[in-house]
Design an enzyme around this catalytic site. Structure first.
Site, PDB file in Angstrom:
ATOM      1  N   GLU A  33     -33.633  46.714  51.223  1.00 17.32           N
ATOM      2  CA  GLU A  33     -34.458  47.697  50.513  1.00 17.32           C
ATOM      3  C   GLU A  33     -35.786  47.847  51.249  1.00 17.32           C
ATOM      4  OE1 GLU A  33     -36.340  50.312  48.544  1.00 17.32           O
ATOM      5  OE2 GLU A  33     -34.241  49.932  48.014  1.00 17.32           O
ATOM      6  N   MET A  36     -39.057  49.562  47.356  1.00 17.87           N
ATOM      7  CA  MET A  36     -39.077  49.968  45.953  1.00 17.87           C
ATOM      8  C   MET A  36     -38.100  49.100  45.168  1.00 17.87           C
ATOM      9  SD  MET A  36     -39.394  54.081  45.667  1.00 17.87           S
ATOM     10  CE  MET A  36     -40.748  54.988  46.400  1.00 17.87           C
ATOM     11  N   GLY A  38     -35.955  48.076  42.523  1.00 17.23           N
ATOM     12  CA  GLY A  38     -35.406  48.801  41.382  1.00 17.23           C
ATOM     13  C   GLY A  38     -35.062  50.239  41.701  1.00 17.23           C
ATOM     14  N   GLY A  39     -35.484  50.733  42.879  1.00 18.86           N
ATOM     15  CA  GLY A  39     -35.164  52.099  43.271  1.00 18.86           C
ATOM     16  C   GLY A  39     -36.223  53.100  42.844  1.00 18.86           C
ATOM     17  N   CYS A  41     -36.054  55.564  40.744  1.00 19.52           N
ATOM     18  CA  CYS A  41     -36.102  55.856  39.305  1.00 19.52           C
ATOM     19  C   CYS A  41     -37.152  54.987  38.618  1.00 19.52           C
ATOM     20  CB  CYS A  41     -34.739  55.634  38.670  1.00 19.52           C
ATOM     21  SG  CYS A  41     -34.739  55.788  36.871  1.00 19.52           S
ATOM     22  N   HIS A 439     -28.504  63.785   6.452  1.00 17.70           N
ATOM     23  CA  HIS A 439     -29.574  64.751   6.162  1.00 17.70           C
ATOM     24  C   HIS A 439     -30.849  63.991   5.801  1.00 17.70           C
ATOM     25  CE1 HIS A 439     -31.593  68.288   4.459  1.00 17.70           C
ATOM     26  NE2 HIS A 439     -31.917  67.509   3.427  1.00 17.70           N
TER      27      HIS A 439
END
Length: 455
Positions: A33, A36, A38-39, A41, A439
């Site tokens: 990696e 980042m 965690g990527g 996102c 409802h």
């Protein structure tokens, strides 16, 4: 050379989930990696932006406090906003790092470059290098914001969806180039924070992938929030004046002035430095990795997933890519074909859609019935004073199956899942029309929507 059962290049949602899964099962796994954890996102996309969307929504709710019987009138504070955003992001990064460590996988921080099939040299962040090889290799390097070659744009210091999150102030005025989901989320958000926002697109309307009536409803919603919308003119140039303000010059001579300019016209793949030719992996003219419906690159034991593989650019799609990879690496033959993919544009209120638009359904030859419902007709919306928006459903006349819905209104993304479930179960629209729903909830509006089908 270090050998691994699985080598993952890029820590996007698909890749990192597969890496942890294999490592937990006892296999030797390395994931490379660039930094980042965690990527995208977690770091610069879904999580930080939606954290700020939550702030914008809360601000709008509190500003109508007097209508709800309350008295306080809040304002946006950039330091508190940053504290909220970074707190959410830092917490998720910490969680991801712990998950990586606990799984037993080896996280390698650095830049990877292929030197042969399933083999990379990694220039390590802390100095030195390593050569890694995987019996199975997955590429999941993602995408970056696209910055078009508009004269003066780079020199004017234009922001992207990544860099805008690092602002240390709230701009008095912001010009957004691009009318897709990303640009509109930021436009709506900063309008709530008090910025004067202009949006410009070269086409005739915002959100060209949506039906015209839905796009018009979104435009009206943004305009009512104070966003100025300019359509049908391309950006000719961008420049900074002597006072430091940016002038976005449109093709008809109109100048849109802003303290900052955001470019949100799409994303391009992170493949340029990977030397994919050495891996035997082919790409499109725009750099996306070519894969088949099983996410195979055509090179034995080499796969790609997520945005870089041309999958629809949503984290939930990347997660499904993981499921496909996991199955196929175990000898199955799972496919990306005919996936029913939902998506939500997080405006206030939000736009959620799944399936076909009316335009797409008619073009595909369906004999359709269409239902529309103003959100103001839903009792729950009246209790919360969130009555803006419209819901739309498209149904196949012959089979009574739901072809698609677009829900513009409060809690639309949550309500959408009910429709998606009905579509996956191949239920007729009458199942939702006649279902007993609590409802008052927003989902109860589905009873009303499908009762409004036109002949």
């Amino acid at each position: 050379m270090e050998d691994f059962d699985l080598l993952v290049v890029g820590g996007g949602k698909a890749g990192k989930t597969l890496a942890m899964d294999w490592a937990t099962s006892g296999k030797r796994v390395a994931m490379v990696e660039r930094g980042m954890i965690g990527g995208s996102c977690v770091n610069v996309a879904c999580i930080p932006t939606k954290a700020l969307v939550a702030s914008a929504r809360a601000l709008r709710t509190l500003r109508r406090a007097h209508r709800l019987g309350l008295a306080e009138v809040p304002r946006a504070d950039v330091e508190l906003l940053r504290e909220h955003e970074t707190g959410v992001v830092d917490g998720m990064v910490k969680t991801n790092r712990k998950q990586f460590r606990d799984s037993g996988m080896e996280l390698v921080l650095g830049e990877a470059r292929f030197t042969a099939h399933r083999t990379v040299d990694v220039t390590l962040d802390d100095g030195g290098s390593r050569t890694l090889r995987g019996d199975e290799t997955v590429i999941d390097t993602g995408t970056r914001p696209l910055v078009p070659a508009i004269p003066g744009l780079a020199d004017a210091g234009a922001l992207t969806s990544d860099t805008l999150l690092r602002l240390d102030r709230l701009p008095e005025s912001l010009v957004v180039i691009g009318g897709g989901p990303v640009g509109l989320e930021f436009a709506d958000m900063f309008a709530a924070f008090g910025s004067r926002v202009s949006v410009t697109v070269p086409g005739p309307r915002l959100l060209p992938a949506e039906d015209e009536d839905i796009a018009e409803a979104v435009t009206a919603q943004l305009t009512a929030s104070g966003v100025e919308v300019h359509t049908g003119r391309h950006v000719a140039s961008v420049e900074r004046d002597a006072d430091g303000r940016a002038a976005v010059m449109l093709s008809d001579g109109t100048a849109l002035m802003g303290d900052d300019v955001l470019v949100a016209v799409g994303r391009h793949p992170v493949t340029a430095g990977l030397n994919l030719a050495a891996a035997g992996v082919r790409t499109t003219d725009t750099g996306f990795i070519l894969v088949d419906e099983h996410l195979s690159t055509g090179v034995p034991h080499t796969w790609a997933a997520g945005d870089v593989a041309g999958s629809p650019q949503f984290t939930h799609v990347s997660l499904d890519d993981y499921r496909i990879l996991k199955a196929n690496l175990a000898g199955d033959f799972r496919s990306t074909r005919d996936r029913l993919i939902p998506h939500t544009t997080f405006l206030s209120p939000e736009l959620a859609r799944v399936g076909m638009t009316e335009t797409e359904a008619r073009a595909a030859g369906y004999d359709v019935r269409v239902a529309k419902l103003p959100v103001a007709a839903i009792p729950r919306a009246r209790t919360t004073l969130e009555t803006e928006g419209i819901w739309k459903a498209v149904v196949d006349r012959d089979t009574e199956r739901i072809l698609g819905v677009a829900l513009l209104g409060a809690e639309a993304g949550e309500t959408l899942t009910t429709v998606q479930t009905a579509m996956l179960a191949d239920l007729p629209y009458t199942a939702l029309r006649d279902m007993i729903i609590t409802h008052p909830t927003m989902s109860e509006g589905l009873n009303l929507l499908f009762a409004a089908l036109q002949d």
